[in-house]
Write a protein that holds these residues in place. Structure first.
Motif, PDB file in Angstrom:
ATOM      1  N   ALA A 326       0.867  -1.176   0.000  1.00  0.00           N
ATOM      2  CA  ALA A 326       0.000   0.000   0.000  1.00  0.00           C
ATOM      3  C   ALA A 326       0.903   1.224   0.000  1.00  0.00           C
ATOM      4  O   ALA A 326       1.813   1.326   0.829  1.00  0.00           O
ATOM      5  N   TYR A 327       0.672   2.140  -0.929  1.00  0.00           N
ATOM      6  CA  TYR A 327       1.595   3.272  -1.060  1.00  0.00           C
ATOM      7  C   TYR A 327       0.879   4.495  -1.613  1.00  0.00           C
ATOM      8  O   TYR A 327      -0.246   4.424  -2.114  1.00  0.00           O
ATOM      9  N   MET A 328       1.571   5.633  -1.491  1.00  0.00           N
ATOM     10  CA  MET A 328       1.078   6.901  -2.023  1.00  0.00           C
ATOM     11  C   MET A 328       2.102   7.437  -3.012  1.00  0.00           C
ATOM     12  O   MET A 328       3.307   7.413  -2.754  1.00  0.00           O
ATOM     13  N   ASP A 329       1.604   7.922  -4.162  1.00  0.00           N
ATOM     14  CA  ASP A 329       2.449   8.522  -5.186  1.00  0.00           C
ATOM     15  C   ASP A 329       2.125  10.011  -5.306  1.00  0.00           C
ATOM     16  O   ASP A 329       0.951  10.402  -5.279  1.00  0.00           O
ATOM     17  N   VAL A 330       3.149  10.823  -5.432  1.00  0.00           N
ATOM     18  CA  VAL A 330       2.984  12.252  -5.716  1.00  0.00           C
ATOM     19  C   VAL A 330       3.171  12.446  -7.216  1.00  0.00           C
ATOM     20  O   VAL A 330       4.281  12.318  -7.733  1.00  0.00           O
ATOM     21  N   PHE A 331       2.076  12.715  -7.926  1.00  0.00           N
ATOM     22  CA  PHE A 331       2.089  12.812  -9.383  1.00  0.00           C
ATOM     23  C   PHE A 331       2.574  14.194  -9.841  1.00  0.00           C
ATOM     24  O   PHE A 331       2.125  15.219  -9.325  1.00  0.00           O
ATOM     25  N   LEU A 332       3.445  14.197 -10.832  1.00  0.00           N
ATOM     26  CA  LEU A 332       3.901  15.437 -11.472  1.00  0.00           C
ATOM     27  C   LEU A 332       3.715  15.271 -12.976  1.00  0.00           C
ATOM     28  O   LEU A 332       4.408  14.475 -13.612  1.00  0.00           O
ATOM     29  N   ASN A 333       2.745  16.011 -13.557  1.00  0.00           N
ATOM     30  CA  ASN A 333       2.477  15.946 -14.987  1.00  0.00           C
ATOM     31  C   ASN A 333       3.511  16.796 -15.730  1.00  0.00           C
ATOM     32  O   ASN A 333       3.528  18.021 -15.604  1.00  0.00           O
ATOM     33  N   LEU A 334       4.378  16.155 -16.491  1.00  0.00           N
ATOM     34  CA  LEU A 334       5.482  16.860 -17.151  1.00  0.00           C
ATOM     35  C   LEU A 334       4.996  17.809 -18.234  1.00  0.00           C
ATOM     36  O   LEU A 334       5.559  18.886 -18.431  1.00  0.00           O
ATOM     37  N   HIS A 335       3.937  17.417 -18.968  1.00  0.00           N
ATOM     38  CA  HIS A 335       3.405  18.284 -20.018  1.00  0.00           C
ATOM     39  C   HIS A 335       2.932  19.615 -19.434  1.00  0.00           C
ATOM     40  O   HIS A 335       3.229  20.687 -19.962  1.00  0.00           O
ATOM     41  N   ASN A 336       2.189  19.549 -18.339  1.00  0.00           N
ATOM     42  CA  ASN A 336       1.625  20.758 -17.763  1.00  0.00           C
ATOM     43  C   ASN A 336       2.634  21.531 -16.930  1.00  0.00           C
ATOM     44  O   ASN A 336       2.521  22.747 -16.775  1.00  0.00           O
ATOM     45  N   PHE A 337       3.627  20.819 -16.392  1.00  0.00           N
ATOM     46  CA  PHE A 337       4.653  21.498 -15.604  1.00  0.00           C
ATOM     47  C   PHE A 337       5.522  22.381 -16.487  1.00  0.00           C
ATOM     48  O   PHE A 337       5.808  23.533 -16.168  1.00  0.00           O
ATOM     49  N   PHE A 338       5.933  21.856 -17.624  1.00  0.00           N
ATOM     50  CA  PHE A 338       6.829  22.613 -18.505  1.00  0.00           C
ATOM     51  C   PHE A 338       6.077  23.348 -19.610  1.00  0.00           C
ATOM     52  O   PHE A 338       6.617  24.260 -20.231  1.00  0.00           O
ATOM     53  N   GLY A 339       4.841  22.937 -19.885  1.00  0.00           N
ATOM     54  CA  GLY A 339       4.061  23.580 -20.934  1.00  0.00           C
ATOM     55  C   GLY A 339       2.807  24.223 -20.392  1.00  0.00           C
ATOM     56  O   GLY A 339       2.740  24.625 -19.228  1.00  0.00           O
ATOM     57  N   ASN A 348      -0.458  11.886 -21.690  1.00  0.00           N
ATOM     58  CA  ASN A 348       0.094  12.620 -20.560  1.00  0.00           C
ATOM     59  C   ASN A 348       1.176  11.777 -19.906  1.00  0.00           C
ATOM     60  O   ASN A 348       0.941  10.606 -19.552  1.00  0.00           O
ATOM     61  N   ALA A 349       2.370  12.351 -19.765  1.00  0.00           N
ATOM     62  CA  ALA A 349       3.497  11.680 -19.122  1.00  0.00           C
ATOM     63  C   ALA A 349       3.643  12.206 -17.696  1.00  0.00           C
ATOM     64  O   ALA A 349       3.657  13.425 -17.472  1.00  0.00           O
ATOM     65  N   ILE A 350       3.784  11.303 -16.745  1.00  0.00           N
ATOM     66  CA  ILE A 350       3.785  11.641 -15.320  1.00  0.00           C
ATOM     67  C   ILE A 350       4.955  10.935 -14.647  1.00  0.00           C
ATOM     68  O   ILE A 350       5.231   9.760 -14.920  1.00  0.00           O
ATOM     69  N   ILE A 351       5.649  11.640 -13.767  1.00  0.00           N
ATOM     70  CA  ILE A 351       6.656  11.008 -12.910  1.00  0.00           C
ATOM     71  C   ILE A 351       6.186  11.135 -11.462  1.00  0.00           C
ATOM     72  O   ILE A 351       5.420  12.036 -11.125  1.00  0.00           O
ATOM     73  N   PHE A 352       6.634  10.212 -10.609  1.00  0.00           N
ATOM     74  CA  PHE A 352       6.170  10.241  -9.227  1.00  0.00           C
ATOM     75  C   PHE A 352       7.168   9.593  -8.282  1.00  0.00           C
ATOM     76  O   PHE A 352       7.739   8.548  -8.587  1.00  0.00           O
ATOM     77  N   PRO A 353       7.424  10.227  -7.115  1.00  0.00           N
ATOM     78  CA  PRO A 353       8.043   9.520  -5.992  1.00  0.00           C
ATOM     79  C   PRO A 353       6.972   8.718  -5.262  1.00  0.00           C
ATOM     80  O   PRO A 353       5.776   9.054  -5.324  1.00  0.00           O
ATOM     81  N   ARG A 354       7.396   7.690  -4.556  1.00  0.00           N
ATOM     82  CA  ARG A 354       6.457   6.763  -3.907  1.00  0.00           C
ATOM     83  C   ARG A 354       6.920   6.447  -2.489  1.00  0.00           C
ATOM     84  O   ARG A 354       8.125   6.312  -2.234  1.00  0.00           O
TER      85      ARG A 354
END
Length: 582
Positions: A326-339, A348-354
């Motif tokens: 069981a875990y939690m991810d912090v989503f960062l949408n790269l398209h919207n972050f840089f664009g 949509n491409a997303i990176i996340f720490p977990r």
């Protein structure tokens, strides 16, 4: 009984249709709590302070924490508020190094002389004032709660461990830039840090107290969407905490890679198969959270997987239910972050720490985990998307049992691959401020659901506590002579507390909703009298008690968190409409 059920269903459908009809009558819907988030580079802050930790080693007596487990240090942090109710903060804490404490014996191995220990952590911040109440840039006090994930390094022993915790943050605004802050955090770590516990499967914990100064980088104020001023290119309107949620369901495969094992043997020795369920929310187009549960080697078994078993039978883990994470991810949408946000974008491409916990059901072991991953989604329509993600995470050595590692200080890792379907709960889009929208496509005139849920629950709790105290003091015998706790009626008090909360939240939308609430509460009181559990005056007193409990709770909520605005602003054609709700 069947007639009663039909009547209840009819009333529920009538209330729902009434509420929907009110919403449909608004040509342009509006939410007075909606705010504009301009850019990912706005609303940043830095913090610097001093702290004290009280370390609790596994198996040690709590009374020995002070002085054996105390240490002192400094803390620096960098954070950002993405919306008035949601933000992220990163911290670095250096304990028992600059501010040494030679009596912190539970760290072991001359910890102060070797630099103490470092904690790197990330906090997911929820501002409770803005989540439950209305955003106010002039508020002096702000209370936030946060889960924490990170890593700890003992510089004296060169050991490390994942960190998981939960905490409370208070800030006091001095002016537009400066604030004072204080934190109290409870954290858990593994036992592989030189703490004198001697238990590889046990975990250690510590309380952390921090006080310091916060500097806001710029005037950190969000703008009301109803003001309709000019905004930056990346500005979007975020309506409510309850918008932009989604659920996910899919299949997954994990490739377990124990510490010290040859990676070429990961398949098939470390392969397992399972199912994955997720539930998440986008707070802005750039940032979101997802909670997930991954069940491996249980529903879909692999009897050849040998790197996680507790005995010589390779199939024992599958027979015991496999393992789960069981875990939690912090989503960062790269398209919207840089664009720039585009609601029609397909990919949509997303990176996340977990961060989270995993459990080997065969061993009965629970371990913390930390990871990093990437996800891709492809939008099929306004609600459905396909998703695929891959992540790599690390956990403690005890998770996989006696195979391969055999040492609690070592860590294990695994690749996690999932594919499935995502369903958006509602039309998950943001809106450009000042642009006219058609019905159900613009600002929404919604309810403050966090405030309503919290206040209703608190009203019922207050009514319960008050009726319990009165029963103990007054001691009136019931009509059926079962006991002397007749006055006041507890059922009536809690029913009318809930009914009054419903009245305060829904009266402006549809008068039949509070009428139905009071009718249901009255029916509860009548039933108590008819069945000789209470006298009529017990029920009347209980109703008054519940009504008063709701009034008190909502008054305190408005006092602490702010009262929702009675003014709604919207546009219709070439005009701007201002409505005051009485």
């Amino acid at each position: 009984m069947s007639k009663r059920i039909r009547y209840i269903v009819f009333i529920i459908l009538w209330i729902a249709s009434c509420n929907l009809s009110v919403v449909a009558q608004n040509e342009i819907l509006n939410d007075s709590s909606a705010v504009v988030t301009n850019s990912v580079w706005d609303n940043w802050y830095v913090q610097a302070g001093a702290d004290m930790s009280l370390l609790m080693a596994y198996g040690k007596d709590v009374k020995d924490v002070f002085p054996n487990g105390k240490s002192f240090g400094i803390n620096v942090g960098l954070g950002k508020w993405f919306t008035p109710d949601f933000g992220l903060r990163g911290n670095i804490k250096w304990e028992n190094g600059i501010l040494k404490n030679d009596y912190a014996t539970w760290l072991g191995k001359a910890n102060p002389d070797n630099g103490g220990y470092l904690v790197f952590s990330a906090d997911v911040m929820f501002n409770m004032h803005n989540l439950i109440g209305e955003y106010s840039p002039e508020r002096k006090w702000n209370l936030s709660v946060y889960p924490r994930m990170g890593a700890l390094i003992n510089l004296g022993t060169h050991d490390g461990s994942p960190v998981l915790g939960i905490g409370i943050n208070n800030t006091y605004r001095l002016n537009d830039r400066w604030r004072l802050y204080g934190d109290v955090t409870c954290q858990v770590i593994s036992s592989a840090l030189g703490f004198r516990s001697g238990q590889g499967s046990g975990s250690n914990g510590f309380l952390d107290f921090t006080v310091g100064v916060q500097l806001d980088l710029g005037k950190n104020k969000f703008q009301k969407a109803t003001a309709l001023p000019s905004f930056k290119e990346k500005a979007v309107v975020t309506n409510s905490f309850w918008d932009n949620w989604f659920v996910q369901a899919g299949l997954g495969m994990s490739l377990l890679n124990p510490y010290g094992a040859n990676f070429s043997h990961v398949f098939p020795n470390g392969s397992s198969f399972g199912v994955n369920l997720g539930f998440g929310k986008w707070f802005t187009p750039e940032i979101g959270l997802r909670g997930s549960f991954n069940w491996q080697n249980g529903l879909i078994g692999n009897n050849r997987m040998s790197w996680i078993d507790a005995d010589d039978n390779p199939g024992s883990n599958h027979k015991a239910g496999g393992w789960g994470a069981a875990y939690m991810d912090v989503f960062l949408n790269l398209h919207n972050f840089f664009g720039v946000y585009d609601s029609n974008r397909k990919w949509n491409a997303i990176i996340f720490p977990r961060a989270g916990l995993d459990s080997n059901f065969d061993l009965g072991d629970v371990s913390p985990l930390l990871g990093l991953g990437i996800e891709n989604t492809y939008k099929l329509n306004d609600r459905l998307s396909l998703y695929a993600d891959v992540a790599y995470q690390v956990t403690t050595g005890s998770f996989m049992g006696k195979y391969i590692t055999g040492a609690s200080s070592n860590s294990n890792g695994w690749f996690d691959l999932n594919v499935g379907v995502q369903y958006d709960l509602g039309l998950n889009t943001w809106y450009k401020p000042g642009i006219k929208k058609s019905r159900n496509d613009g600002f929404k005139e919604g309810h403050n659901w966090p405030r309503f849920i919290v206040n209703t629950g608190a009203s019922v709790v207050v009514a319960f506590g008050a009726k319990t105290a009165l029963k103990a003091m007054i001691k009136v015998e019931r009509p059926d002579h079962s006991d002397n706790k007749s006055f006041p009626s507890g059922h009536a008090s809690m029913a009318f507390a809930a009914a009054r909360s419903i009245d305060k939240e829904f009266r402006k939308n549809c008068i039949w909703i509070p009428i139905a609430g009071y009718a249901a509460a009255t029916a509860v009181g009548i039933e108590r009298v008819a069945n000789k559990h209470h006298h009529w005056y017990d029920v009347v007193a209980g109703a008054g008690l519940g009504f008063g409990a709701a009034e008190l709770t909502w008054w305190l909520s408005d006092l602490c968190f702010g009262k929702g605005s009675n003014v709604a602003v919207g546009s219709s054609g070439n005009t701007v409409d201002v409505v005051y709700n009485f």
